[in-house]
Every structure is written in C-alpha cells, then in structure tokens.
Enzyme design. Structure first.
Site, PDB file in Angstrom:
ATOM      1  N   LYS A   1       4.562   9.873   8.394  1.00  0.00           N
ATOM      2  CA  LYS A   1       4.175   9.590   9.783  1.00  0.00           C
ATOM      3  C   LYS A   1       5.081  10.114  10.988  1.00  0.00           C
ATOM      4  CE  LYS A   1       2.016   5.362   8.132  1.00  0.00           C
ATOM      5  NZ  LYS A   1       0.614   5.411   8.232  1.00  0.00           N
TER       6      LYS A   1
ATOM      7  N   TYR B   1       0.898  -1.297  -0.033  1.00  0.00           N
ATOM      8  CA  TYR B   1      -0.098   0.048  -0.085  1.00  0.00           C
ATOM      9  C   TYR B   1       0.948   1.175  -0.019  1.00  0.00           C
ATOM     10  CZ  TYR B   1      -3.525   3.542   1.370  1.00  0.00           C
ATOM     11  OH  TYR B   1      -4.329   4.622   1.465  1.00  0.00           O
TER      12      TYR B   1
ATOM     13  N   ASP C   1       9.620   2.603  -0.173  1.00  0.00           N
ATOM     14  CA  ASP C   1       8.369   3.560   0.637  1.00  0.00           C
ATOM     15  C   ASP C   1       8.680   3.228   2.032  1.00  0.00           C
ATOM     16  OD1 ASP C   1       4.596   3.530   0.448  1.00  0.00           O
ATOM     17  OD2 ASP C   1       5.823   4.328   1.768  1.00  0.00           O
TER      18      ASP C   1
HETATM   19  P1  KE4 Z   1      -0.954   8.588   3.789  1.00  0.00           P
HETATM   20  O1  KE4 Z   1      -1.330   9.439   2.668  1.00  0.00           O
HETATM   21  O2  KE4 Z   1      -1.938   7.895   4.592  1.00  0.00           O
HETATM   22  O3  KE4 Z   1      -0.219   9.583   4.967  1.00  0.00           O
HETATM   23  O4  KE4 Z   1       0.181   7.419   3.651  1.00  0.00           O
HETATM   24  C1  KE4 Z   1       0.130   6.496   2.718  1.00  0.00           C
HETATM   25  C2  KE4 Z   1       1.060   5.202   2.854  1.00  0.00           C
HETATM   26  C3  KE4 Z   1       2.049   5.268   2.148  1.00  0.00           C
HETATM   27  N1  KE4 Z   1       2.982   4.097   2.167  1.00  0.00           N
HETATM   28  C4  KE4 Z   1       2.791   3.372   3.263  1.00  0.00           C
HETATM   29  C5  KE4 Z   1       3.830   2.316   3.300  1.00  0.00           C
HETATM   30  C6  KE4 Z   1       1.724   3.382   4.284  1.00  0.00           C
HETATM   31  O5  KE4 Z   1       1.527   2.784   5.319  1.00  0.00           O
HETATM   32  C7  KE4 Z   1       0.676   4.436   4.083  1.00  0.00           C
HETATM   33  C8  KE4 Z   1      -0.521   4.668   5.226  1.00  0.00           C
HETATM   34  N2  KE4 Z   1      -0.592   3.675   5.866  1.00  0.00           N
HETATM   35  C9  KE4 Z   1      -1.965   3.362   6.622  1.00  0.00           C
HETATM   36  C10 KE4 Z   1      -1.981   2.143   7.392  1.00  0.00           C
HETATM   37  N3  KE4 Z   1      -1.827   1.103   6.796  1.00  0.00           N
HETATM   38  C11 KE4 Z   1      -2.815   4.615   7.076  1.00  0.00           C
HETATM   39  C12 KE4 Z   1      -3.886   4.558   7.592  1.00  0.00           C
HETATM   40  C13 KE4 Z   1      -5.245   4.980   6.717  1.00  0.00           C
HETATM   41  O6  KE4 Z   1      -4.917   4.926   5.678  1.00  0.00           O
HETATM   42  O7  KE4 Z   1      -5.981   5.580   7.324  1.00  0.00           O
END
Ligand code: KE4
Length: 453
Positions: A265, A142, A237
């Site tokens: 994060k 993801y 990533d």
């Molecule tokens: P954000 O756009 O949510 O800040 O980051 C996206 C992202 C990109 N790459 C990795 C490896 C990530 O884990 C994430 C976001 N992680 C999720 C939890 N698995 C965020 C929680 C959510 O989508 O509400």
C-alpha cells in the site's frame, strides 16, 4: 439513471460482480457502487461529477491524498524514462534503504507486487528457514488471497460472509492453524498440540480487516516471547499499518520486533507494490542469495518505486502529527454523535486508521466484531454516501484519514454521520430527513439508494 449506474451495469456484464476486487462491490452494504472518474486530494469524483470525501484512500495507500503534486511529478518523471526493464534500478535499492532506515530491526528487503505476494513469500521464507510447515493465523485476519491464508479471513471474505473460499483444496490449508486474536493462550495451545511443527505466527499487529481491533496490552509481546521460545518466527503483516500508524509502522510504534515484516500500500503510494523484510541472516536465504525461490517480472519496477519514494518523502514527523490531529478530531466527533443520538456503537482507532462499530460497545476479536450490526452499517453507509461521504463499503474495514483531509472535511463528515444516525433512528421510510431539503439529497434515483429502514 445516472451515468455511474449505467457504467456499472456495463461492468456487471464483463467482470464478476462488476468489480476487480470483491470489497468494492457494495455487497456488504447494498446498493450500487459509484463509478469513480478521478481522485483529487481527499475527494473522489464520480462520473456524474458528484464529489465524496474519501475514507477508502485506495484501502490505505493514498495517505498523501489523491494526485498529490509531488507524487504525480515523480511518477511522470519516471514514466518518461520507461515503465519496466526487468533489471536492477537505483530506485528499488533506495526504497529498500528507506524502509530499513524507518523500521528498527529490518536489515534487508525484497520488493514484490502486492501484499498477497509479500505475505505468501514471507510464509515461504519462514517455512524454509525453520524447516517446518505449519502456520498460525488469527480469525478475522486478512493477509491477501493466497490459498494457505484464506482461512477464516477478514476483509472481503468476512464482508461477503464466505465460510472461506471455494477452490482452495484441503491440502492447501492443512498446515494452517487458526487462533483467536488477542488470545495468547490459544496460541500456546496450538504450539502444545503441534510441537516442533509450527514455522510461524502471522499477525496484523493492529488488526484492520475485521474493522480496526487493537492488540490488547501484552498480546504482541507474548507472541514475540512464545515464538522465540518455541523456535518459530513472528511475521507482522504491516501491509496496512506500515508507515500508516507511525513513521516506522506498528512494530516501531508498539515496540515489538518481529522476525519478518510485510509491507504494501503506502510504499507504492497507490501503485501496485508489496515487500517483505527481515534480518540479513533470514533474507540471505532468498534466491538468488539462498535456496528459497521467489520472483516477479514487475518487482521493484521504477514506476511503483517512484510512487513509494515520493509518498515517503511526505511522511515526516509533522505529517504524522497532522494525521493524528485530524483523526482524533474525527474520532471525537463520531463518538459524540453516537452518544448524543443514543446509538449503540463505538469508534475503534489506532492513528489514522479507524472503524465505527455499530451494535457493540467493544471488540477484542472476530467474535466480538461479528456481534455487531452490519445491516445497520449498510444503511448508515448509504446515508453518508448520499451526503457526500464515501466510507469503505464494508463493516469489517478500516477508514483511512489522509494528509489531504482538513478540519472542514472532518467536520462535514461528523455532521453527515450525525444526520445519518438520526435518520437511522427516526425514519423508517424513504422520506427526506428533516435536516436536509430534498434538493440537497445527493442521489434520488432508487438504484443508488442503499437499503432503507
Ligand atoms: P493486496 O494483495 O490486496 O495488495 O494486499 C493484501 C493484504 C495483506 N495484508 C493486509 C493486512 C491487508 O489489509 C491486505 C489488503 N487489504 C484489503 C483491504 N482490507 C485490500 C482491498 C481489497 O482486497 O480490494
């Protein structure tokens, strides 16, 4: 009916699924999300005053715990000077320098506002730098919700069992290729099928969005060698692993240097942020220094930067030793509970991010993970929630340990996990488990109960 369920019912009226992000919806575990009033250290407190040991940790950002004094003071100081200017401030260069100092190979950084934005920009940089269009991602990976990467994604897409996402036109994913994680041969085959067309391979160096799945020995090294040989770029990533799995993130821990890094994060300490980083040669292609455009009103804003700098202040070598000690204690206790209660499952952990997979004994890729028992996880999740432990509400997520957790909380988590596993095994009804008197049950109102066996 609790205040939390009443407030969530109101949220359902005005927001899709009652949430601002799908993984929060409990759709993957059943039942009704708790409306949280505040965080304190390693705990969440809901609007009814019920306290939960928290393993969501703002999906990894709250590595110092919630409302840490040092972070709150830094953010309060910054807020008093204004929220956002749309100009350069000293703090953003300082944060860029901190990232450069921690991560071998990083020479320049661009701050953005989310992980999604950072990965999207990193892919654009790779495409601009190579003049190629195709990108390889991995099943169960993801990388945020930008169109091109919402293909067989993990996290919420997997939790909701969405084939992908509607609204993403075929044209937007025409250049996205998908390989199996931990399968270097699949990557080679894609390069053979698309000679000279692949700009980048984007990978979570430790997968965290299909649950925690570690790279097999040699997998990342092979990706590094293959992309170099094929004239493509390697994008790590590290939105989740960055400054989580070690002081320098996964590339430093695992000794594999990508061409482009993505962070998020932790570098905001819980405030909205993302970043992508690379060599000076690559980053000078980014506007206004170069021809690849990327922009953002709140990029590098002083409040998110204050959250990130103050959080990084706390992440010294002792902090990582502490995180490892607590996480290893939790890992061992959960593994013992699974074994003693004769439960098929295992703990998958890298540093202070971990997942308990139920129904399987190993996982190297998304197919392995999907052979697990998400329904059983949902019932276990609620058993723990009823006992004051809030896991991430999805079987394909990582749990996060913070510096605010302590041995007592870890031991309480293990005890609750053990009782909930026992309950899964021994009760098929909603009777109170033998080990807990009725009064100790946290929430008896039916709508707060997860699905029962
Ligand atoms: P954000 O756009 O949510 O800040 O980051 C996206 C992202 C990109 N790459 C990795 C490896 C990530 O884990 C994430 C976001 N992680 C999720 C939890 N698995 C965020 C929680 C959510 O989508 O509400």
């Amino acid at each position: 009916m609790t205040l939390s369920s009443r407030q969530f019912a109101q949220a359902l009226q005005v927001m899709p699924g009652g949430v601002s992000s799908p993984v929060r919806s409990f759709k993957g575990v059943g039942g009704t999300p708790r409306v949280i009033a505040r965080g304190a250290g390693a705990e969440l407190i809901d609007v009814d005053g019920l306290r939960y040991i928290d393993y969501i940790g703002s999906w990894g950002a709250a590595i110092a715990g919630h409302a840490h004094g040092h972070v709150v003071e830094a953010v309060e100081r910054a807020v008093r000077d204004g929220l956002s200017f749309g100009t350069t401030t000293a703090g953003e260069a300082e944060l860029a320098q901190r990232i450069i100092d921690r991560v071998p190979g990083v020479e320049m950084v661009r701050l953005v506002n989310s992980g999604t934005e950072a990965v999207m920009s990193a892919v654009r940089l790779a495409r601009g730098a190579t003049g190629r269009s195709k990108v390889i991602k991995f099943e169960g990976g993801y990388h945020g919700h930008s169109d091109a990467l919402l293909v067989r994604a993990g996290s919420g897409v997997a939790t909701l069992a969405l084939p992908d996402s509607q609204g993403v036109p075929a044209s937007a994913i025409a250049d996205t290729l998908v390989a199996r994680y931990n399968d270097p041969a699949a990557v080679e085959a894609l390069f053979d099928q698309h000679p000279g067309a692949i700009a980048a391979v984007v990978v979570e160096p430790v997968a965290g969005n299909m649950g925690v799945v570690a790279p097999q020995p040699g997998f990342l090294q092979t990706l590094r060698e293959t992309t170099h040989r094929r004239g493509a770029l390697l994008i790590f990533d590290e939105v989740m692993t960055g400054f989580r799995v070690s002081r320098g993130g996964a590339s430093a821990l695992l000794g594999v240097v990508p061409d482009i890094w993505v962070f998020g994060k932790i570098i905001g300490g819980g405030l909205p942020i993302g970043a992508y980083a690379a060599s000076r040669r690559l980053m000078k292609l980014i506007a206004p220094a170069g021809p690849i455009y990327q922009a953002g009103t709140f990029s590098g804003n002083p409040i998110s930067v204050a959250g990130g700098l103050s959080t990084l202040d706390l992440l010294d070598d002792a902090a990582y030793l502490r995180l490892e000690s607590l996480s290893e204690r939790l890992h061992r206790g959960l593994a013992d509970a699974l074994r003693e209660i004769d439960t098929t499952g295992f703990v998958s952990r890298v540093g202070s991010m971990l997942t308990v997979f139920l129904g399987i004994q190993h996982a190297q890729n998304y197919d392995d993970v999907r052979a697990g028992s998400p329904d059983e996880f949902g019932r276990w999740f609620h058993g723990l929630l009823d006992r004051g432990v809030h896991l991430p509400p999805g079987a394909f997520e990582s749990w996060f340990v913070s510096l605010a957790h302590d041995e007592s909380m870890i031991d309480r988590t293990i005890a609750a996990a053990r009782e909930s596993l026992l309950e899964l095994r021994t009760t098929a009804t909603s009777a109170q488990p033998a080990s807990l008197p009725a009064s100790a049950r946290r929430c008896t109102s039916p709508q707060l109960q997860g699905p029962r066996l």
